[in-house]
Design an enzyme around this catalytic site. Sequence first.
Site, PDB file in Angstrom:
ATOM      1  N   THR A  20       0.811  -1.230   0.000  1.00 42.46           N
ATOM      2  CA  THR A  20       0.000   0.000   0.000  1.00 42.46           C
ATOM      3  C   THR A  20       0.843   1.279   0.000  1.00 42.46           C
ATOM      4  OG1 THR A  20      -0.174   0.041   2.419  1.00 42.46           O
ATOM      5  CG2 THR A  20      -1.904  -1.155   1.220  1.00 42.46           C
ATOM      6  N   ASP A  47      -0.526  -5.155   3.460  1.00 43.58           N
ATOM      7  CA  ASP A  47       0.623  -4.604   4.182  1.00 43.58           C
ATOM      8  C   ASP A  47       0.562  -3.085   4.202  1.00 43.58           C
ATOM      9  OD1 ASP A  47       3.483  -4.817   5.239  1.00 43.58           O
ATOM     10  OD2 ASP A  47       3.672  -3.404   3.572  1.00 43.58           O
ATOM     11  N   TYR A  52       3.213   5.404   5.871  1.00 42.45           N
ATOM     12  CA  TYR A  52       2.655   5.635   4.542  1.00 42.45           C
ATOM     13  C   TYR A  52       1.618   6.763   4.571  1.00 42.45           C
ATOM     14  CZ  TYR A  52       4.838   1.073   3.615  1.00 42.45           C
ATOM     15  OH  TYR A  52       5.730   0.031   3.502  1.00 42.45           O
ATOM     16  N   GLN A 162      10.415  -8.567   6.776  1.00 36.38           N
ATOM     17  CA  GLN A 162      10.045  -8.031   5.455  1.00 36.38           C
ATOM     18  C   GLN A 162      11.277  -7.354   4.850  1.00 36.38           C
ATOM     19  OE1 GLN A 162       7.169  -4.532   4.165  1.00 36.38           O
ATOM     20  NE2 GLN A 162       5.988  -6.138   5.162  1.00 36.38           N
TER      21      GLN A 162
END
Length: 280
Positions: A20, A47, A52, A162
């Site tokens: 995202t 995710d 963000y 990640q």
Amino acid sequence: MRRSPFGSSGPLVSAVGQGTFLMEHDEPRAVAAALQSGLDHGMNHIDTAELYGAGRVEELIGQALIGRREQAFLVSKVLPQNATRAGTVLACERSLRRLRTDYLDAYLLHWPSTHPLEETLEAMATLRDTGKIRALGVSNFDESELARAISIAGPGAIACNQVLYHLADRTMEHALLPFAEAHGVTVVGYIPFGRRTPFPPQQGGSTLSDIARRLGRTERQVALAFLTRRPSLLAIPKASRIDHVHENAASLTLELSPADEAELEAAFPLQERRSGISRV
Ligand code: NAP
């Protein structure tokens, strides 16, 4: 539909999920439609991060998931500068509010912090014990940093790491991936398209397109299938366009043969650097 376990004892999640990053720049209705269509087509792993859009993307996801929260496997991340013991708990609570949920399926430290890792992981364990998160993890940790996180959190406690992973950068396969597999840690690959597809023909691109043509698939579907070829590997492409969402989701029904995988391994060889990870 290919699904893989999240961590050593976690639930099955879609091998290919939905990133995202930068979605705050997309039309909110398009974001909602993309995420919902992704869910409809089996990509339940979503995710995000407090980073963000400074929280805006979490709000967009929260709106998109109204009435559908239980269908998603929702992951967010705490910023390293917020990752003190108290700061981690507060950051998680802010993310929960923006995401309109009372739990996260996993909560990750976005990259190594200058705050003591013991504090961050203790805060995450508290969040897990109080039901606010179901699993904890890390991001952008190399093999020695991951070893340290496991030694602090205990065996089986770190569900995922990640890291950057795409056809043109397989650095993490040397040391991180075998270490993670030995400890039941799922490796979630980000930037799966390497910000450069289509690949130049002389740099593996012709092999990728040959395999795609042979299988009646697209190059991106073949790339995603390769990047998720083992149960320890997940990928999280970001797509706001519905046709991109559908193309990515269709990779969940693609299984490469050992011969296809070997061809891709030869066309996109491992990097010479034999340890560590690449970072953005
Ligand atoms: P990416 O997923 O490799 O690429 C996203 C771009 O590819 C978007 O412009 C998207 O377009 C386009 N795209 C997606 N599917 C496509 C398709 N089938 N055909 C053509 N174009 C397609 O890169 P990313 O977003 O940087 O990385 C993926 C996710 O990983 C992020 O969104 C984020 O969740 C996570 N991430 C984590 C970290 C970390 O430090 N932990 C760092 C970077 C990224 P549209 O949006 O227009 O559809």
